[in-house]
Design a protein around this motif. Sequence first.
Motif, mmCIF file in Angstrom:
data_model
loop_
_atom_site.group_PDB
_atom_site.id
_atom_site.type_symbol
_atom_site.label_atom_id
_atom_site.label_comp_id
_atom_site.label_asym_id
_atom_site.label_seq_id
_atom_site.Cartn_x
_atom_site.Cartn_y
_atom_site.Cartn_z
ATOM 1 N N ARG A 122 11.000 -55.520 -1.290
ATOM 2 C CA ARG A 122 10.903 -55.226 -2.696
ATOM 3 C C ARG A 122 12.083 -55.850 -3.420
ATOM 4 N NH1 ARG A 122 10.809 -49.123 -4.816
ATOM 5 N NH2 ARG A 122 13.023 -49.503 -5.032
ATOM 6 N N MET A 123 11.823 -56.421 -4.570
ATOM 7 C CA MET A 123 12.867 -56.949 -5.442
ATOM 8 C C MET A 123 12.664 -56.282 -6.794
ATOM 9 S SD MET A 123 15.405 -59.170 -5.833
ATOM 10 C CE MET A 123 15.305 -60.615 -4.845
ATOM 11 N N GLY A 124 13.407 -55.214 -7.027
ATOM 12 C CA GLY A 124 13.209 -54.441 -8.255
ATOM 13 C C GLY A 124 11.881 -53.716 -8.189
ATOM 14 N N LYS A 125 11.038 -53.960 -9.181
ATOM 15 C CA LYS A 125 9.732 -53.291 -9.194
ATOM 16 C C LYS A 125 8.647 -54.115 -8.507
ATOM 17 C CE LYS A 125 8.219 -55.005 -13.674
ATOM 18 N NZ LYS A 125 7.650 -54.651 -14.958
ATOM 19 N N TYR A 126 8.963 -55.317 -8.064
ATOM 20 C CA TYR A 126 7.971 -56.200 -7.466
ATOM 21 C C TYR A 126 7.940 -56.038 -5.949
ATOM 22 C CZ TYR A 126 8.272 -58.266 -12.058
ATOM 23 O OH TYR A 126 8.271 -58.437 -13.399
#
Length: 96
Positions: A65-69
Motif C-alpha cells: 500500500r502507498m497511502g490510500k492506493y
Amino acid sequence: MLSPHDIIIKPIVTERSMDDIGENKYTFKVKKDANKIQIKNAVETIFGVKVEKVFTMNMNGKMKRMGKYLGRRANWKKAIVKLTPDSKSIEFFEGI
C-alpha cells in the motif's frame, strides 16, 4: 531457446536457504515459465554440478500500500535444487 542465465534470475539468501545448504539444497529465483528440466540443465551448465532433484513453487506477490492506493508485487517462481551426494558444492554460496 533461452540461455541458462535467462532461466536462473538470482539466488535466494535467507536463514532457511542457508540451513538447507547442509543438505545439498540451493534456492534460486527462476523465470516464471521455466520447467524443472530447464532449471536442472541451467544449474548444471552454470555451476558445473550434478542435480538430483528440483522442487518448484509459485510465489504470490505481497499486497502493498502507498497511502490510500493498494497494489501487489509481481508473482514469481522459486526453485530448490538438490545436488547429488557426490557433487561438489556451489562456490557462489561458500562466502556467505
